[in-house]
Design a protein around this motif. Structure first.
Motif, PDB file in Angstrom:
ATOM      1  N   ARG A 286      68.800  57.037  11.277  1.00 39.45           N
ATOM      2  CA  ARG A 286      68.928  57.180   9.863  1.00 39.45           C
ATOM      3  C   ARG A 286      68.241  56.319   8.990  1.00 39.45           C
ATOM      4  N   ASP A 287      67.761  55.332   9.911  1.00 42.02           N
ATOM      5  CA  ASP A 287      66.751  54.248   8.933  1.00 42.02           C
ATOM      6  C   ASP A 287      65.458  54.711   9.101  1.00 42.02           C
ATOM      7  N   VAL A 288      65.062  55.600   9.776  1.00 40.31           N
ATOM      8  CA  VAL A 288      63.639  55.947   9.937  1.00 40.31           C
ATOM      9  C   VAL A 288      63.209  57.366   9.288  1.00 40.31           C
ATOM     10  N   PRO A 289      61.857  57.761   9.161  1.00 40.25           N
ATOM     11  CA  PRO A 289      61.445  58.975   8.283  1.00 40.25           C
ATOM     12  C   PRO A 289      61.914  59.845   9.575  1.00 40.25           C
ATOM     13  N   PRO A 290      62.114  61.262   8.903  1.00 42.51           N
ATOM     14  CA  PRO A 290      62.464  62.387   9.711  1.00 42.51           C
ATOM     15  C   PRO A 290      61.370  62.603  11.069  1.00 42.51           C
ATOM     16  N   ASP A 291      60.142  62.377  10.645  1.00 37.18           N
ATOM     17  CA  ASP A 291      58.973  62.853  11.464  1.00 37.18           C
ATOM     18  C   ASP A 291      59.121  61.634  12.757  1.00 37.18           C
ATOM     19  N   TRP A 292      59.650  60.603  12.813  1.00 34.97           N
ATOM     20  CA  TRP A 292      59.676  59.746  13.681  1.00 34.97           C
ATOM     21  C   TRP A 292      60.716  60.254  14.711  1.00 34.97           C
ATOM     22  N   SER A 293      62.039  60.764  13.990  1.00 47.10           N
ATOM     23  CA  SER A 293      63.106  61.256  15.028  1.00 47.10           C
ATOM     24  C   SER A 293      62.731  62.413  15.742  1.00 47.10           C
ATOM     25  N   MET A 294      61.876  63.184  14.963  1.00 52.11           N
ATOM     26  CA  MET A 294      61.299  64.493  15.566  1.00 52.11           C
ATOM     27  C   MET A 294      60.343  63.916  16.975  1.00 52.11           C
ATOM     28  N   ARG A 295      59.744  62.788  16.959  1.00 53.75           N
ATOM     29  CA  ARG A 295      59.000  62.703  18.037  1.00 53.75           C
ATOM     30  C   ARG A 295      59.736  62.064  18.811  1.00 53.75           C
ATOM     31  N   LEU A 296      60.910  61.424  18.821  1.00 56.68           N
ATOM     32  CA  LEU A 296      61.837  61.007  19.750  1.00 56.68           C
ATOM     33  C   LEU A 296      62.358  62.208  20.422  1.00 56.68           C
ATOM     34  N   VAL A 297      62.602  63.353  19.575  1.00 57.60           N
ATOM     35  CA  VAL A 297      63.202  64.390  20.504  1.00 57.60           C
ATOM     36  C   VAL A 297      62.573  65.055  21.356  1.00 57.60           C
ATOM     37  N   ASN A 298      61.050  65.085  20.888  1.00 57.03           N
ATOM     38  CA  ASN A 298      59.985  65.679  21.811  1.00 57.03           C
ATOM     39  C   ASN A 298      59.982  64.818  22.783  1.00 57.03           C
ATOM     40  N   LEU A 299      59.976  63.730  22.786  1.00 58.78           N
ATOM     41  CA  LEU A 299      59.629  62.580  23.930  1.00 58.78           C
ATOM     42  C   LEU A 299      60.835  62.803  25.075  1.00 58.78           C
ATOM     43  N   VAL A 300      61.998  62.824  24.732  1.00 56.12           N
ATOM     44  CA  VAL A 300      62.971  63.011  25.604  1.00 56.12           C
ATOM     45  C   VAL A 300      62.977  64.263  26.110  1.00 56.12           C
TER      46      VAL A 300
END
Length: 352
Positions: A286-300
């Motif tokens: 919740r503390d980072v921009p949405p595109d950063w979260s999306m990259r974590l989704v793709n990495l996992v």
């Protein structure tokens, strides 16, 4: 009970009935398929499936057994004319082949070969550029009358949910609805919460609760070993990420890989070189921009599909890590997968 026996819940049984209906679509020489184990009792076509459909669209929440059902079906079909792809890997290969061959259609033909059966795991559409490629791919698959199976966390109507672009993908959604039987596999249990820990593959990693974490690239005490001996790891096209590496392992900070303009294709390149990835300094999303979260989704997703050990350092438990995050596609699946990792960390770590 035999070790390879799988007890199927009603939703999984219904999905297997649907998949068996595809067998007559395979070439005559390949119709001698025999269904072992759980498939042996499945005979006949469910009344609500139409014989003129080209395949199955299998959807439901994470952890309900979609991939397990599809993979058992794929392994049991007695033909070499079949292909099974994880969607991230397919698109990375599609981009490469399109550049090499100079045509999307030629690239699709090259990747699919003579396959009569094509299976895609984790089918999703979140980017308008990918949506256009998917539309071309679906045109080719349906025109060639190949049998198609996909698994997805989304109903067809919910693909490409971004309201700015959703209408552009409606013709492809209509194609899916017209050509595939839509089957829901969405039982009440997330089986990942019942998975016993094993010491190989993705689950050989750990979920490490940390007492504190850096935000927006600020280094914390947790990242000391990343700072020492840091190197620039090539990603291709002159791009690099800062990381600590050994012969077969890589440790990288969240900011270095998720705040940078990296992609699933980059993560796939890392899996070809390293056998264990550690991600440090992961803040509450919740503390980072949405595109950063999306990259974590793709990495996992990439590491899970490659079944490589993954260790993550974060200050909150997996489902708490994602609380309060704006709508990010597939974030629930990421939380579910991270929740499978064995948990370690000090007793002074904040968990609420």
């Amino acid at each position: 009970m035999k070790p390879d026996t799988v007890v199927l819940d009603p939703a999984q049984q219904a999905a297997l009935h649907a998949l068996e209906s595809l067998l007559p679509r395979l070439r005559p020489a390949d119709r001698g398929n025999r269904w072992p184990g759980a498939f042996a009792a499945l005979r006949g076509r469910p009344a609500d499936l139409r014989a003129d459909r080209s395949g199955i669209y299998l959807h439901g929440r994470p952890g309900r057994g979609k991939t397990m059902v599809m993979d058992r079906f794929f392994a049991s079909v007695g033909t070499h004319r079949k292909r099974r792809f994880h969607f991230h890997a397919f698109f990375a290969a599609l981009h490469t082949a399109t550049h090499t061959l100079g045509s999307i259609e030629r690239a699709i033909d090259d990747l699919l070969g003579d396959a009569d059966l094509v299976c895609f795991d984790e089918f999703h559409v979140t980017d308008i550029g990918d949506a256009m490629l998917i539309a071309r791919m679906l045109d080719t698959l349906f025109a060639d009358h190949r049998a198609l199976v996909v698994t997805s966390n989304y109903r067809p109507q919910d693909l490409l949910p971004n309201p700015l672009f959703h209408d552009h993908f409606l013709p492809s959604i209509e194609q899916i609805l017209a050509n595939l039987d839509i089957v829901t596999l969405d039982g009440p249990l997330d089986y990942r919460t019942r998975t016993a820990h094993r010491d190989t593959g993705f689950l050989a990693g750990h979920y490490v609760l940390t007492a504190g974490v850096a935000r927006h690239g600020m280094r914390s005490a947790d990242s000391g070993c990343v700072e020492r001996g840091v190197v620039d790891v090539p990603l291709g096209n002159g791009r690099t990420i800062r990381a600590h590496t050994t012969t077969d392992a890589i440790t990288v900070g969240f900011h270095d890989i998720c705040a940078a303009p990296t992609s699933a294709a980059d993560y796939l390149r890392l899996t070809e070189r390293y056998r264990h990835l550690t991600l440090r300094e992961v803040p509450p999303l919740r503390d980072v921009p949405p595109d950063w979260s999306m990259r974590l989704v793709n990495l996992v997703d990439v590491l899970y599909d490659a079944d490589l050990p993954f260790t993550i350092h974060a200050p909150e438990l997996p489902h708490e890590l994602t609380v309060g995050v704006p709508a990010i596609p597939d974030l629930a699946r990421t939380a579910s997968r991270l929740g499978e990792l064995p948990l370690t960390g000090g007793s002074d770590v904040r968990t609420a």
